[in-house]
Design a protein around this motif. Structure first.
Motif, PDB file in Angstrom:
ATOM      1  N   VAL A 166     -64.923  69.070  -0.288  1.00 21.21           N
ATOM      2  CA  VAL A 166     -64.017  69.150   0.865  1.00 21.21           C
ATOM      3  C   VAL A 166     -64.359  70.377   1.709  1.00 21.21           C
ATOM      4  O   VAL A 166     -64.411  70.300   2.941  1.00 21.21           O
TER       5      VAL A 166
ATOM      6  N   LEU B  74     -67.459  69.566   3.740  1.00 24.85           N
ATOM      7  CA  LEU B  74     -67.157  68.638   4.823  1.00 24.85           C
ATOM      8  C   LEU B  74     -66.380  69.313   5.950  1.00 24.85           C
ATOM      9  O   LEU B  74     -66.596  69.008   7.135  1.00 24.85           O
ATOM     10  N   GLU B  75     -65.493  70.213   5.594  1.00 22.19           N
ATOM     11  CA  GLU B  75     -64.698  70.922   6.622  1.00 22.19           C
ATOM     12  C   GLU B  75     -65.567  71.849   7.459  1.00 22.19           C
ATOM     13  O   GLU B  75     -65.275  72.079   8.629  1.00 22.19           O
TER      14      GLU B  75
ATOM     15  N   LEU C   7     -63.458  62.902   4.198  1.00 17.73           N
ATOM     16  CA  LEU C   7     -62.666  64.121   4.072  1.00 17.73           C
ATOM     17  C   LEU C   7     -61.197  63.792   3.770  1.00 17.73           C
ATOM     18  O   LEU C   7     -60.603  64.354   2.844  1.00 17.73           O
TER      19      LEU C   7
END
Length: 160
Positions: A154, A157-158, A133
């Motif tokens: 991203v 992943l967040e 990340l």
């Protein structure tokens, strides 16, 4: 398993990282630990990334290299050098905006026999996810093209 490796040497005030083969996510923890080691020292005159024997580099590794450059400029005012003799690798670096954060040259480095392999690092899935990340956020900050290319990754992943 990855067929790549990263080698490291410290010589005459220069830190050298040499990437060999296919450098992927599996090496990111060792690379990140080495970046921390470099900036703990703060007594160097050059950082050289040798990509002359790299066949491929994934985006996580590219993000960590961008982190290396950003820290180098912030902490010591030094622009690291990337050595690449492969036109495809050079194009990849330029497309990612690396020509803005590195000196890119096509001359191999001296003293390849001085290099030693980075030791493997066993990291939890959460630590690896956090490094992935961070690396991709850094890449997104380099240019608009990267921001678009890595936005979905991203975001995913967040969410985890």
């Amino acid at each position: 398993m990855s067929t790549g490796k990263i080698q490291f040497a410290e010589q005459d005030g220069s830190f050298v990282l040499k990437f060999v083969g296919e450098v992927r996510l599996t090496l990111c923890s060792a690379l990140d630990a080495t970046i921390e080691k470099i900036f703990a020292a703060l007594n160097f005159t050059a950082i050289i990334i040798d990509l002359t024997e790299a066949q491929s580099i994934d985006s996580t590794t590219l993000g960590l290299l961008a982190k290396l450059s950003i820290l180098s400029r912030q902490k010591v005012g030094l622009l690291p050098t990337v050595v690449t003799t492969n036109p495809d690798m050079t194009r990849l670096l330029q497309s990612m905006g690396f020509d803005q954060v590195f000196n890119i040259v096509d001359r191999p480095i001296p003293c390849p026999e001085c290099l030693t392999d980075l030791p493997p690092q066993d990291q939890s899935e959460e630590v690896v996810r956090s490094k992935v990340l961070e690396a991709h956020r850094i890449l997104m900050g380099l240019n608009e093209s990267n921001r678009e290319a890595f936005h979905d990754l991203v975001s995913a992943l967040e969410r985890h």
